[in-house]
Structures are given as structure tokens and as C-alpha cells.
Design an enzyme around this catalytic site. Structure first.
Site, mmCIF file in Angstrom:
data_model
loop_
_atom_site.group_PDB
_atom_site.id
_atom_site.type_symbol
_atom_site.label_atom_id
_atom_site.label_comp_id
_atom_site.label_asym_id
_atom_site.label_seq_id
_atom_site.Cartn_x
_atom_site.Cartn_y
_atom_site.Cartn_z
ATOM 1 N N ASP A 226 0.832 -1.203 0.000
ATOM 2 C CA ASP A 226 0.000 0.000 0.000
ATOM 3 C C ASP A 226 0.868 1.254 0.000
ATOM 4 O O ASP A 226 1.959 1.258 0.571
ATOM 5 C CB ASP A 226 -0.887 -0.034 1.262
ATOM 6 C CG ASP A 226 -2.084 0.888 1.138
ATOM 7 O OD1 ASP A 226 -2.308 1.445 0.049
ATOM 8 O OD2 ASP A 226 -2.789 1.052 2.146
ATOM 9 N N GLY B 250 0.190 5.400 -4.446
ATOM 10 C CA GLY B 250 -0.408 6.680 -4.840
ATOM 11 C C GLY B 250 0.157 7.821 -4.016
ATOM 12 O O GLY B 250 0.515 8.883 -4.556
ATOM 13 N N ARG B 251 0.256 7.610 -2.695
ATOM 14 C CA ARG B 251 0.791 8.672 -1.825
ATOM 15 C C ARG B 251 2.254 8.967 -2.150
ATOM 16 O O ARG B 251 2.688 10.110 -2.147
ATOM 17 C CB ARG B 251 0.646 8.266 -0.343
ATOM 18 C CG ARG B 251 -0.711 8.627 0.214
ATOM 19 C CD ARG B 251 -1.020 7.867 1.460
ATOM 20 N NE ARG B 251 -1.410 6.490 1.149
ATOM 21 C CZ ARG B 251 -1.611 5.555 2.057
ATOM 22 N NH1 ARG B 251 -1.423 5.824 3.330
ATOM 23 N NH2 ARG B 251 -1.987 4.351 1.697
ATOM 24 N N ARG C 151 -0.055 8.917 -10.451
ATOM 25 C CA ARG C 151 -0.139 7.695 -9.643
ATOM 26 C C ARG C 151 0.590 6.516 -10.288
ATOM 27 O O ARG C 151 1.176 5.681 -9.605
ATOM 28 C CB ARG C 151 -1.608 7.313 -9.420
ATOM 29 C CG ARG C 151 -2.371 8.279 -8.532
ATOM 30 C CD ARG C 151 -3.829 7.871 -8.410
ATOM 31 N NE ARG C 151 -3.962 6.549 -7.835
ATOM 32 C CZ ARG C 151 -3.910 6.280 -6.523
ATOM 33 N NH1 ARG C 151 -3.753 7.257 -5.665
ATOM 34 N NH2 ARG C 151 -4.037 5.049 -6.085
ATOM 35 N N HIS D 185 3.067 3.272 -8.951
ATOM 36 C CA HIS D 185 2.947 1.827 -9.201
ATOM 37 C C HIS D 185 4.238 1.280 -9.836
ATOM 38 O O HIS D 185 4.672 0.179 -9.514
ATOM 39 C CB HIS D 185 1.743 1.541 -10.105
ATOM 40 C CG HIS D 185 0.419 1.889 -9.472
ATOM 41 N ND1 HIS D 185 0.102 1.547 -8.183
ATOM 42 C CD2 HIS D 185 -0.673 2.552 -9.947
ATOM 43 C CE1 HIS D 185 -1.119 1.982 -7.889
ATOM 44 N NE2 HIS D 185 -1.609 2.600 -8.946
ATOM 45 N N ASN E 140 -10.453 -3.110 -6.635
ATOM 46 C CA ASN E 140 -9.641 -2.196 -7.445
ATOM 47 C C ASN E 140 -10.216 -1.944 -8.840
ATOM 48 O O ASN E 140 -9.842 -0.976 -9.507
ATOM 49 C CB ASN E 140 -8.197 -2.701 -7.568
ATOM 50 C CG ASN E 140 -7.379 -2.546 -6.309
ATOM 51 O OD1 ASN E 140 -6.418 -3.280 -6.084
ATOM 52 N ND2 ASN E 140 -7.735 -1.593 -5.454
ATOM 53 N N ARG F 48 -11.449 1.592 -9.638
ATOM 54 C CA ARG F 48 -10.544 2.737 -9.879
ATOM 55 C C ARG F 48 -10.731 3.262 -11.310
ATOM 56 O O ARG F 48 -11.272 2.555 -12.165
ATOM 57 C CB ARG F 48 -9.105 2.297 -9.659
ATOM 58 C CG ARG F 48 -8.851 1.989 -8.200
ATOM 59 C CD ARG F 48 -7.385 1.840 -7.904
ATOM 60 N NE ARG F 48 -7.230 1.619 -6.470
ATOM 61 C CZ ARG F 48 -6.124 1.832 -5.783
ATOM 62 N NH1 ARG F 48 -5.058 2.281 -6.396
ATOM 63 N NH2 ARG F 48 -6.075 1.603 -4.486
ATOM 64 N N ARG G 149 -5.670 -2.110 8.313
ATOM 65 C CA ARG G 149 -6.847 -2.866 7.853
ATOM 66 C C ARG G 149 -6.415 -4.144 7.136
ATOM 67 O O ARG G 149 -5.312 -4.202 6.602
ATOM 68 C CB ARG G 149 -7.627 -2.029 6.822
ATOM 69 C CG ARG G 149 -8.346 -0.851 7.343
ATOM 70 C CD ARG G 149 -9.185 -0.245 6.220
ATOM 71 N NE ARG G 149 -8.366 0.360 5.180
ATOM 72 C CZ ARG G 149 -7.861 1.590 5.239
ATOM 73 N NH1 ARG G 149 -8.096 2.340 6.279
ATOM 74 N NH2 ARG G 149 -7.134 2.057 4.250
ATOM 75 N N GLU H 29 1.085 -13.509 12.183
ATOM 76 C CA GLU H 29 1.575 -12.334 12.904
ATOM 77 C C GLU H 29 1.422 -11.138 11.965
ATOM 78 O O GLU H 29 1.734 -11.241 10.769
ATOM 79 C CB GLU H 29 3.063 -12.510 13.255
ATOM 80 C CG GLU H 29 3.324 -13.605 14.251
ATOM 81 C CD GLU H 29 2.726 -13.299 15.629
ATOM 82 O OE1 GLU H 29 2.746 -12.123 16.037
ATOM 83 O OE2 GLU H 29 2.230 -14.238 16.281
HETATM 84 C C1 FPP Z 1 -1.956 0.081 -3.424
HETATM 85 O O1 FPP Z 1 -1.454 1.389 -3.405
HETATM 86 C C2 FPP Z 1 -1.366 -0.646 -4.522
HETATM 87 C C3 FPP Z 1 -2.059 -1.267 -5.522
HETATM 88 C C4 FPP Z 1 -3.517 -1.257 -5.607
HETATM 89 C C5 FPP Z 1 -1.377 -1.944 -6.614
HETATM 90 C C6 FPP Z 1 -0.160 -2.739 -6.272
HETATM 91 C C7 FPP Z 1 0.660 -2.824 -7.476
HETATM 92 C C8 FPP Z 1 2.000 -2.753 -7.541
HETATM 93 C C9 FPP Z 1 2.879 -2.715 -6.371
HETATM 94 C C10 FPP Z 1 2.652 -2.636 -8.837
HETATM 95 C C11 FPP Z 1 3.015 -3.796 -9.613
HETATM 96 C C12 FPP Z 1 2.796 -5.151 -9.078
HETATM 97 C C13 FPP Z 1 3.371 -6.227 -9.619
HETATM 98 C C14 FPP Z 1 3.077 -7.560 -9.066
HETATM 99 C C15 FPP Z 1 4.288 -6.135 -10.740
HETATM 100 P P1 FPP Z 1 -2.457 2.596 -3.640
HETATM 101 O O2 FPP Z 1 -2.458 2.911 -5.076
HETATM 102 O O3 FPP Z 1 -3.801 2.269 -3.060
HETATM 103 O O4 FPP Z 1 -1.761 3.732 -2.813
HETATM 104 P P2 FPP Z 1 -2.462 4.931 -2.019
HETATM 105 O O5 FPP Z 1 -3.285 4.298 -0.928
HETATM 106 O O6 FPP Z 1 -1.302 5.688 -1.500
HETATM 107 O O7 FPP Z 1 -3.283 5.694 -3.013
#
Ligand code: FPP
Length: 246
Positions: free
Chosen positions: A15, A18-19, A28, A32, A63, A66, A189, A202
Site C-alpha cells: 500500500d 499513490g501517496r 499515480r 505503481h 480495485n 478505480r 486494515r 503475525e
Molecule cells: C496500493 O497502493 C497498490 C495497488 C492497488 C497496486 C499494487 C501494485 C504494484 C505494487 C505494482 C506492480 C505489481 C506487480 C506484481 C508487478 P495505492 O495505489 O492504493 O496507494 P495509495 O493508498 O497511497 O493511493
């Protein structure tokens, strides 16, 4: 404090992409992309730390809500990641598996993932499990439906339904439950992630955003895990305080 062995299975809610991007004034998608670099770093680190199973929550059933552009970008990134990093799986003899509704993904992504899964199916040094279009409630409801169908077909007697039989109807039943669940970016969460399998895991949370979570932070999480006293509802395995060694 006595240290326990390291975790065999680590599950991660990645997680904060985006931040991370917002803090840098970037779109964003750049978050990623940087998150994909962390995926590579953590996959590599698993071998050095004896972690045999790594499950990453890469895309949830929620997701899909989005913006289309972000979903499209994530799917493209997944495909590019496989193109670039497939060699890593072969070098380290890691088997790729998908947990979730693979059929929801774009056809080209399904094809790519299916091919890599087939080509790595015989490796047994470790497993990389990507949770894609995954939701724990969907997984549990699907298992319940599959069991109900078997009951209707008289293949299962309702008396036989217990935790073990139920677990056998989840997406990847042969994988042991996670020992450690890491969530980055300070959120507390479970977000519909492995609700059945995390019963005794854990939990470790860190304020570090996923794109900044690399081998150093992963090692810290494993060190914290080794200091935990896992009881599974029983009594402590640690020596009583007066006899405890440092
Ligand atoms: C959550 O951060 C992240 C995701 C929904 C996507 C996870 C994907 C990757 C790490 C990239 C590629 C993955 C692979 C397996 C190659 P968020 O976007 O919700 O962040 P935020 O809460 O800060 O907005």
C-alpha cells in the site's frame, strides 16, 4: 528474548504507491512503477531469508472501481513486469501462481500469466503468488458454493464439512497459511485479504510506503517476526521471565 525461526510464508498488502507519487508531484502510475521495483527487491530478498512462499496483494476485486486509466496502467505494468522479470523466476527456480479471478483480467495478461505459470510449474525453490482480482469474501463464497455443489451431487456428506475440508476448496489449498502479514503505509486494515488463511498470522505494519519498502525494510519485518511468541491460542513457548536469556 528467544528468537523463533523465520517465516516460511509472507503475505504483503502493498500500500502507498499513490501517496508516494503524490508526495513527488508525479502521476499515480509512477508510484505503481516504483512499487514494481519493490516487488523485484522483495522477491530477491526472499531467497536470502529462507522465505519459501511470498503472496502479494497486487489487485483486489475492489480495485476494478478505480479510474479506467489507472486499471489499464496497472495491467500494462503487470505484463511488462512479467516480460522483464520472468528470467528472475527461472534463475531462482521460483514457481509463479495466481490467486484470484484470473478470468477477469484482460486476455493478453491472462495469456502471459498462464504461460509463465506453466513454464515455472516444476520449480520448487519457492513460490511467488500474485493475488489478482482477489477478494477473500469472494474466495470463501466460491469455496462454499463448490462444497454445496458436491453435497448436491452426493460427493460430500454435510457431516464431513470441517475446517480442513473447507480449506481444501480455497484457491490454492496446498500452500501453507502465511506466518507473517506485512502491510505498508501505516494502514491498519485487512482490506478483504486472505481472511481465512491469516487467522493465526503475525501482523506487521510500517509507515513506509510500498515504493520505499526494499530489502532493508523487509529484513526489519522478518527480525520483528522472529521476536514474536506464536501461541496459536495455547501457552507461551518462551521460557518464564526469570529464566529468560537475552
Ligand atoms: C496500493 O497502493 C497498490 C495497488 C492497488 C497496486 C499494487 C501494485 C504494484 C505494487 C505494482 C506492480 C505489481 C506487480 C506484481 C508487478 P495505492 O495505489 O492504493 O496507494 P495509495 O493508498 O497511497 O493511493
Amino acid at each position: 528474548m528467544q528468537e523463533s525461526a523465520g517465516p516460511v510464508h509472507v503475505a504483503v498488502i502493498m500500500d502507498g504507491n499513490g501517496r508516494w507519487a503524490r508526495e513527488r508531484g508525479l502521476p499515480r502510475g509512477k508510484g505503481h512503477e516504483a512499487g514494481a521495483d519493490s516487488v523485484r527487491a522483495v522477491v530477491r530478498a526472499c531467497r536470502d531469508h529462507g522465505v519459501r512462499y511470498l503472496t502479494l496483494y497486487a489487485f483486489s476485486v475492489e480495485n476494478w472501481k478505480r479510474p479506467r486509466s489507472e486499471v489499464h496502467g496497472l495491467m500494462q505494468l503487470l505484463r511488462r513486469f512479467m516480460d522483464k522479470e520472468e528470467h528472475l523466476l527461472h534463475e531462482q527456480q521460483i514457481r509463479l501462481r495466481i490467486m484470484g479471478r484470473l478470468e477477469d483480467l484482460p486476455k493478453a495478461v491472462q495469456k502471459k500469466l498462464t504461460r509463465v505459470m506453466e513454464d515455472t510449474a516444476h520449480y520448487d525453490a519457492g513460490q511467488l503468488i500474485l493475488a489478482l482480482s482477489y477478494g477473500a469474501r469472494t474466495e470463501i463464497a466460491t469455496a462454499a458454493r463448490r462444497i454445496a455443489e458436491k453435497v448436491r451431487a452426493r460427493k460430500i456428506d454435510p457431516e464431513e464439512i470441517d475446517e480442513s475440508l473447507f480449506g481444501e476448496h480455497l484457491y490454492i489449498p496446498d500452500v501453507p497459511d502465511p506466518d507473517l502479514m506485512i502491510r505498508t503505509s501505516g494502514e491498519m486494515r485487512l482490506s478483504n485479504f486472505m481472511l481465512w488463511q491469516l487467522s493465526y498470522a503475525e501482523l506487521y505494519t510500517t509507515p513506509v510506503l510500498w515504493p520505499d519498502f526494499r530489502e532493508k525494510q523487509f529484513t526489519e519485518a522478518l527480525e520483528a517476526y522472529r521476536l514474536r511468541d506464536r501461541r496459536y491460542g495455547g501457552l507461551s513457548t518462551q521460557p518464564p521471565k526469570e529464566h529468560a536469556s537475552c
